[in-house]
Design an enzyme around this catalytic site. Structure first.
Site, PDB file in Angstrom:
ATOM      1  N   TYR A 164       0.848  -1.207   0.000  1.00 47.37           N
ATOM      2  CA  TYR A 164       0.000   0.000   0.000  1.00 47.37           C
ATOM      3  C   TYR A 164       0.875   1.246   0.000  1.00 47.37           C
ATOM      4  O   TYR A 164       0.726   2.136  -0.836  1.00 47.37           O
ATOM      5  CB  TYR A 164      -0.894  -0.048   1.246  1.00 47.37           C
ATOM      6  N   ALA A 165       1.825   1.281   0.935  1.00 45.54           N
ATOM      7  CA  ALA A 165       2.699   2.451   1.059  1.00 45.54           C
ATOM      8  C   ALA A 165       3.572   2.611  -0.184  1.00 45.54           C
ATOM      9  O   ALA A 165       3.823   3.733  -0.646  1.00 45.54           O
ATOM     10  CB  ALA A 165       3.568   2.309   2.304  1.00 45.54           C
ATOM     11  N   ALA A 167       2.861   1.629  -3.293  1.00 52.18           N
ATOM     12  CA  ALA A 167       2.041   2.113  -4.409  1.00 52.18           C
ATOM     13  C   ALA A 167       1.828   3.620  -4.289  1.00 52.18           C
ATOM     14  O   ALA A 167       1.956   4.372  -5.265  1.00 52.18           O
ATOM     15  CB  ALA A 167       0.701   1.379  -4.419  1.00 52.18           C
ATOM     16  N   PHE A 217     -13.356  -1.653  17.737  1.00 54.22           N
ATOM     17  CA  PHE A 217     -13.572  -1.433  19.174  1.00 54.22           C
ATOM     18  C   PHE A 217     -15.025  -1.009  19.438  1.00 54.22           C
ATOM     19  O   PHE A 217     -15.645  -1.435  20.417  1.00 54.22           O
ATOM     20  CB  PHE A 217     -12.589  -0.387  19.717  1.00 54.22           C
ATOM     21  N   ASP A 232      -0.877  -7.571  18.883  1.00 55.13           N
ATOM     22  CA  ASP A 232       0.461  -7.552  19.499  1.00 55.13           C
ATOM     23  C   ASP A 232       0.510  -6.644  20.734  1.00 55.13           C
ATOM     24  O   ASP A 232       1.494  -5.921  20.951  1.00 55.13           O
ATOM     25  CB  ASP A 232       1.528  -7.156  18.472  1.00 55.13           C
ATOM     26  N   GLY A 233      -0.566  -6.673  21.499  1.00 58.49           N
ATOM     27  CA  GLY A 233      -0.589  -5.943  22.766  1.00 58.49           C
ATOM     28  C   GLY A 233      -0.971  -4.475  22.656  1.00 58.49           C
ATOM     29  O   GLY A 233      -1.052  -3.773  23.653  1.00 58.49           O
ATOM     30  N   ARG A 238      -0.577   5.726  17.638  1.00 52.87           N
ATOM     31  CA  ARG A 238      -1.213   6.464  16.549  1.00 52.87           C
ATOM     32  C   ARG A 238      -1.615   7.825  17.111  1.00 52.87           C
ATOM     33  O   ARG A 238      -1.907   7.948  18.310  1.00 52.87           O
ATOM     34  CB  ARG A 238      -2.491   5.754  16.046  1.00 52.87           C
ATOM     35  N   ASP A 320       5.248   1.547  13.830  1.00 53.54           N
ATOM     36  CA  ASP A 320       5.396   1.707  15.279  1.00 53.54           C
ATOM     37  C   ASP A 320       4.892   3.051  15.781  1.00 53.54           C
ATOM     38  O   ASP A 320       4.283   3.153  16.844  1.00 53.54           O
ATOM     39  CB  ASP A 320       6.850   1.482  15.719  1.00 53.54           C
TER      40      ASP A 320
HETATM   41  P1  NAD Z   1     -12.495   5.007   1.887  1.00 56.43           P
HETATM   42  O1  NAD Z   1     -12.207   3.577   1.617  1.00 56.43           O
HETATM   43  O2  NAD Z   1     -13.569   5.319   2.848  1.00 56.43           O
HETATM   44  O3  NAD Z   1     -12.798   5.768   0.508  1.00 56.43           O
HETATM   45  C1  NAD Z   1     -12.334   5.366  -0.740  1.00 56.43           C
HETATM   46  C2  NAD Z   1     -13.499   5.438  -1.729  1.00 56.43           C
HETATM   47  O4  NAD Z   1     -13.022   5.061  -3.035  1.00 56.43           O
HETATM   48  C3  NAD Z   1     -14.637   4.451  -1.382  1.00 56.43           C
HETATM   49  O5  NAD Z   1     -15.874   5.131  -1.253  1.00 56.43           O
HETATM   50  C4  NAD Z   1     -14.684   3.495  -2.566  1.00 56.43           C
HETATM   51  O6  NAD Z   1     -15.981   3.033  -2.887  1.00 56.43           O
HETATM   52  C5  NAD Z   1     -14.098   4.359  -3.676  1.00 56.43           C
HETATM   53  N1  NAD Z   1     -13.586   3.534  -4.782  1.00 56.43           N
HETATM   54  C6  NAD Z   1     -12.876   2.377  -4.680  1.00 56.43           C
HETATM   55  N2  NAD Z   1     -12.611   1.908  -5.909  1.00 56.43           N
HETATM   56  C7  NAD Z   1     -13.152   2.793  -6.796  1.00 56.43           C
HETATM   57  C8  NAD Z   1     -13.197   2.846  -8.206  1.00 56.43           C
HETATM   58  N3  NAD Z   1     -12.634   1.894  -8.941  1.00 56.43           N
HETATM   59  N4  NAD Z   1     -13.823   3.880  -8.800  1.00 56.43           N
HETATM   60  C9  NAD Z   1     -14.427   4.846  -8.035  1.00 56.43           C
HETATM   61  N5  NAD Z   1     -14.427   4.834  -6.691  1.00 56.43           N
HETATM   62  C10 NAD Z   1     -13.785   3.819  -6.076  1.00 56.43           C
HETATM   63  O7  NAD Z   1     -11.115   5.683   2.354  1.00 56.43           O
HETATM   64  P2  NAD Z   1     -10.870   7.099   3.075  1.00 56.43           P
HETATM   65  O8  NAD Z   1     -10.529   6.840   4.481  1.00 56.43           O
HETATM   66  O9  NAD Z   1     -11.952   8.040   2.730  1.00 56.43           O
HETATM   67  O10 NAD Z   1      -9.520   7.529   2.347  1.00 56.43           O
HETATM   68  C11 NAD Z   1      -9.493   8.359   1.193  1.00 56.43           C
HETATM   69  C12 NAD Z   1      -8.053   8.491   0.696  1.00 56.43           C
HETATM   70  O11 NAD Z   1      -7.196   8.937   1.766  1.00 56.43           O
HETATM   71  C13 NAD Z   1      -7.458   7.174   0.216  1.00 56.43           C
HETATM   72  O12 NAD Z   1      -6.660   7.430  -0.906  1.00 56.43           O
HETATM   73  C14 NAD Z   1      -6.605   6.688   1.376  1.00 56.43           C
HETATM   74  O13 NAD Z   1      -5.533   5.902   0.949  1.00 56.43           O
HETATM   75  C15 NAD Z   1      -6.135   8.015   1.977  1.00 56.43           C
HETATM   76  N6  NAD Z   1      -5.840   7.890   3.419  1.00 56.43           N
HETATM   77  C16 NAD Z   1      -6.820   7.969   4.361  1.00 56.43           C
HETATM   78  C17 NAD Z   1      -6.491   7.885   5.707  1.00 56.43           C
HETATM   79  C18 NAD Z   1      -7.502   8.049   6.806  1.00 56.43           C
HETATM   80  O14 NAD Z   1      -7.108   8.362   7.927  1.00 56.43           O
HETATM   81  N7  NAD Z   1      -8.780   7.872   6.555  1.00 56.43           N
HETATM   82  C19 NAD Z   1      -5.166   7.664   6.093  1.00 56.43           C
HETATM   83  C20 NAD Z   1      -4.198   7.558   5.104  1.00 56.43           C
HETATM   84  C21 NAD Z   1      -4.547   7.689   3.772  1.00 56.43           C
HETATM   85  N1  UDP Z   2      -5.644  -2.944  15.683  1.00 51.41           N
HETATM   86  C1  UDP Z   2      -5.965  -3.572  16.905  1.00 51.41           C
HETATM   87  N2  UDP Z   2      -7.186  -4.182  17.007  1.00 51.41           N
HETATM   88  C2  UDP Z   2      -8.100  -4.195  16.005  1.00 51.41           C
HETATM   89  C3  UDP Z   2      -7.781  -3.542  14.779  1.00 51.41           C
HETATM   90  C4  UDP Z   2      -6.541  -2.925  14.655  1.00 51.41           C
HETATM   91  O1  UDP Z   2      -5.170  -3.578  17.855  1.00 51.41           O
HETATM   92  O2  UDP Z   2      -9.195  -4.751  16.207  1.00 51.41           O
HETATM   93  C5  UDP Z   2      -4.349  -2.224  15.585  1.00 51.41           C
HETATM   94  C6  UDP Z   2      -3.537  -2.413  14.301  1.00 51.41           C
HETATM   95  O3  UDP Z   2      -2.719  -3.545  14.411  1.00 51.41           O
HETATM   96  C7  UDP Z   2      -2.717  -1.128  14.293  1.00 51.41           C
HETATM   97  C8  UDP Z   2      -3.694  -0.089  14.843  1.00 51.41           C
HETATM   98  O4  UDP Z   2      -4.666  -0.827  15.597  1.00 51.41           O
HETATM   99  O5  UDP Z   2      -1.641  -1.242  15.161  1.00 51.41           O
HETATM  100  C9  UDP Z   2      -4.389   0.783  13.812  1.00 51.41           C
HETATM  101  O6  UDP Z   2      -4.968  -0.048  12.854  1.00 51.41           O
HETATM  102  P1  UDP Z   2      -5.937   0.473  11.694  1.00 51.41           P
HETATM  103  O7  UDP Z   2      -6.525  -0.722  11.033  1.00 51.41           O
HETATM  104  O8  UDP Z   2      -6.896   1.461  12.227  1.00 51.41           O
HETATM  105  O9  UDP Z   2      -5.008   1.183  10.610  1.00 51.41           O
HETATM  106  P2  UDP Z   2      -3.522   1.806  10.564  1.00 51.41           P
HETATM  107  O10 UDP Z   2      -3.473   2.951  11.520  1.00 51.41           O
HETATM  108  O11 UDP Z   2      -2.534   0.722  10.912  1.00 51.41           O
HETATM  109  O12 UDP Z   2      -3.423   2.240   9.140  1.00 51.41           O
END
Ligand code: NAD
Ligand code: UDP
Length: 368
Positions: A164-165, A167, A217, A232-233, A238, A320
């Site tokens: 993911y990271a 990409a 949760f 892992d505890g 975050r 971490d």
């Molecule tokens: P999300 O999964 O809620 O939203 C993504 C949306 O993309 C979904 O509604 C999904 O239906 C749509 N989608 C997927 N495939 C598609 C396609 N082929 N065509 C059109 N739409 C499509 O995620 P989010 O939390 O809203 O995150 C939005 C962006 O921010 C993402 O790029 C994610 O990687 C990035 N991001 C979010 C967070 C966070 O804290 N929420 C953290 C890091 C990165």
């Molecule tokens: N995690 C957890 N219990 C759960 C789900 C996630 O302890 O039921 C942990 C996960 O391993 C990570 C953190 O919570 O350390 C945040 O996970 P999240 O899936 O929200 O996304 P991330 O912040 O890692 O992108």
């Protein structure tokens, strides 16, 4: 401006769309493959919102037309759930890089500015954790991640979490390369754990699945079918950012009123809201008991520990610590996050509880 929001039906997308409609300054063209979350906004029939159910992978001609007609394109489309990174790494790379590249090319072709969502996960693990893994002194200072200075440190290829990271990082690098070569106008956003209303589904209501941690949760608190599981505890950290704070910053980047966002990468986060995942679990239990517990709710769930492999499968590795250096967003955009960690948890929890109570009422026939 005419804003094209791709992935507008996701968690960040609906909160951003709601705010843009409320402001009323821009016309929003929203695109998603999933209508469920955005329905409540479509139903308002706002003249500021036009919604299209389209797939960026297969509806290229339609998306190309919308890009051509837009002033700014905001790309939020991604698989953004750690469970999927180890379950379907190929699918994650395909959507998050290959399909997103199509949007980049359309923006290049039509000379449109692109605001691209990346992730704080591009920073990977901290230099302190990397030093520890190499058996070096672990007194390496923990410094906040800074957009243009911090190294990006990922784990081995066999740990598929990092796809993911990788990409997202590759996408960022290509945008910057096009900026250098073609003067391509872009800004990148690296979100640091946004939470708030509509973040994710509850597994008990969706019949399973693995959303992000807050929903797991909440599920344990509201349904009591499973314990709160600490991977892992729950020792990792975050720092949670309330979605309204995040959206405020995103809008400033989109509008770019000071014309200083071009070619810039922005961390959006609230470094002061840091806590361990095990502390998040306890605080959620405490706030639930204090403000939301009602008759008939299950008792406070047990908190247990499970291994990362048991919870996610082979190939999981955790980040971490993620502390955002937000100096750039503060100085270039005049932005400052406002919500502290208790407010972030409380407000997000309030939305989940209200939706749950509403559902309970409907099921018991109290509301038709
Ligand atoms: P999300 O999964 O809620 O939203 C993504 C949306 O993309 C979904 O509604 C999904 O239906 C749509 N989608 C997927 N495939 C598609 C396609 N082929 N065509 C059109 N739409 C499509 O995620 P989010 O939390 O809203 O995150 C939005 C962006 O921010 C993402 O790029 C994610 O990687 C990035 N991001 C979010 C967070 C966070 O804290 N929420 C953290 C890091 C990165
Ligand atoms: N995690 C957890 N219990 C759960 C789900 C996630 O302890 O039921 C942990 C996960 O391993 C990570 C953190 O919570 O350390 C945040 O996970 P999240 O899936 O929200 O996304 P991330 O912040 O890692 O992108």
């Amino acid at each position: 401006m005419k804003l094209l929001l791709l992935g507008a039906g996701g968690f960040i997308g609906v909160n951003l769309t709601e705010r843009l409609i409320k402001d009323g300054k821009h016309n929003v063209v929203a695109v998603d493959i999933d209508d469920e979350k955005i329905d409540y906004l479509v139903e308002t029939k706002s003249p500021k919102l036009e919604y299209h159910n389209l797939n960026i992978s297969s509806d290229e001609a339609e998306i190309d037309g919308l890009v051509a007609a837009a002033d700014v394109v905001v790309d939020l489309v991604a698989f953004a759930n750690p469970a999927l990174y180890v379950e379907d790494p190929v699918g994650v790379f395909d959507l998050n890089f290959t399909q997103n590249m199509k949007v980049v090319k359309q923006c290049l072709k039509h000379k449109k500015r692109l605001v691209q969502f990346s992730t704080c996960e591009v920073y990977g693990i901290t230099p302190a954790k990397a030093a520890e893994q190499f058996g070096l002194s672990s007194d390496t200072h923990i410094t906040p991640f800074s957009e243009d200075e911090s190294p990006l440190i990922m784990g081995p290829v066999k740990n598929h979490r990092w796809i993911y990271a990788c990409a997202k990082q590759l996408l960022e690098r290509i945008l910057d390369a096009h900026w250098k070569r073609d003067g391509f106008q872009f800004s990148v956003i690296r979100p640091f754990n946004f939470i708030g209303p509509r973040i994710d589904f509850l597994p008990s209501e969706a019949g399973g699945g693995s959303p992000r941690v807050f929903s797991h949760f909440m599920d344990a608190l509201l349904y009591g079918k499973k314990p709160i599981k600490l991977v892992d505890g729950g020792e990792v950290y975050r720092a949670y950012t309330y979605i309204d704070d995040a959206v405020d910053c995103i809008v400033r980047i989109i509008e770019d009123n000071n014309s200083n966002c071009e070619g810039q990468i922005f961390n959006i986060g609230q470094p002061e809201n840091e806590l361990k995942i095990k502390e998040l679990a306890v605080r959620m239990c405490e706030l639930f008991d204090e403000h939301f517990r009602a008759e008939g709710d299950p008792p406070r769930p047990e908190i247990i520990t499970v291994s990362g492999e048991e919870f996610y499968g082979k190939g999981y590795e955790d980040c971490d610590r993620r502390i955002a250096d937000i100096t750039k967003a503060k100085t270039l955009l005049g932005w400052q996050p406002e919500y502290d960690i208790d407010q972030v948890i409380f407000k997000t929890m309030e939305h989940f509880v209200n939706s749950h109570r509403e559902k309970q009422k409907k099921e018991s026939g109290e509301v038709f």
